[in-house]
Design an enzyme around this catalytic site. Structure first.
Site, PDB file in Angstrom:
ATOM      1  N   HIS A 149       0.835  -1.201   0.000  1.00 58.27           N
ATOM      2  CA  HIS A 149       0.000   0.000   0.000  1.00 58.27           C
ATOM      3  C   HIS A 149       0.871   1.254   0.000  1.00 58.27           C
ATOM      4  CE1 HIS A 149       0.501  -0.560   4.461  1.00 58.27           C
ATOM      5  NE2 HIS A 149       0.565   0.742   4.476  1.00 58.27           N
ATOM      6  N   GLU A 177      -3.743   3.989   2.036  1.00 57.34           N
ATOM      7  CA  GLU A 177      -3.925   4.305   3.442  1.00 57.34           C
ATOM      8  C   GLU A 177      -3.929   5.813   3.591  1.00 57.34           C
ATOM      9  OE1 GLU A 177      -0.604   3.076   5.910  1.00 57.34           O
ATOM     10  OE2 GLU A 177      -1.789   3.184   7.736  1.00 57.34           O
TER      11      GLU A 177
HETATM   12 CO    CO Z   1       0.992   1.889   6.213  1.00 61.20          CO
END
Ligand code: CO
Length: 134
Positions: free
Chosen positions: A79, A130
């Site tokens: 991510h 995120e």
């Molecule tokens: Co992270």
């Protein structure tokens, strides 16, 4: 709305080898491994001048990244994390535009003790995103 790139997280099958690669081959400053039991990961932080790389390895039985490693045995980018000023305002704006927030939609305390949310990769060019309230 999004601000700085806070970090890129890379899941690795061998944390010692990955740490050596970043430290010795790439010449980066790396931390000691840090176990984060509530998150099911062990992390090595790679400090770059403008951002961080986080080398993630599963910790414990039910690590959320175990499945990723099964599908990607040599590791891979897991991510990317962008900073936002106000995570609830960011969430509400994204939901209003049809983006899917993972889990129950409420911010959780992330690996840096700050509120985070994850956004569905199918809504963001195939990338798990995120958001962290900086
Ligand atoms: Co992270």
């Amino acid at each position: 709305m999004i601000g700085k790139l806070n970090h890129v997280a890379i899941v690795v099958p061998d944390l010692t080898a990955a740490t050596a690669l970043y430290r010795d081959t790439l010449g980066a400053a790396v931390s000691q491994p840090v176990d984060l039991p509530p998150h099911g990961v062990t992390v090595v932080f790679v400090e770059l001048p403008n951002t961080k790389i986080e080398l993630l390895h599963p910790f414990g039985e039910s690590s959320p990244i175990a499945g990723f490693l099964q599908k990607n045995p040599s590791g891979g980018i897991h991510h990317i994390c962008y900073e936002v000023d106000d995570i609830l305002a960011a969430r509400d704006r994204l939901k209003a535009q049809g983006a899917r927030v993972l889990g129950d939609g409420e911010p959780k305390i992330g690996a840096h003790d700050k509120p985070v949310l994850f956004l569905h990769p199918k809504d963001f060019c195939g990338t798990l995103v995120e958001l962290e309230q900086a």
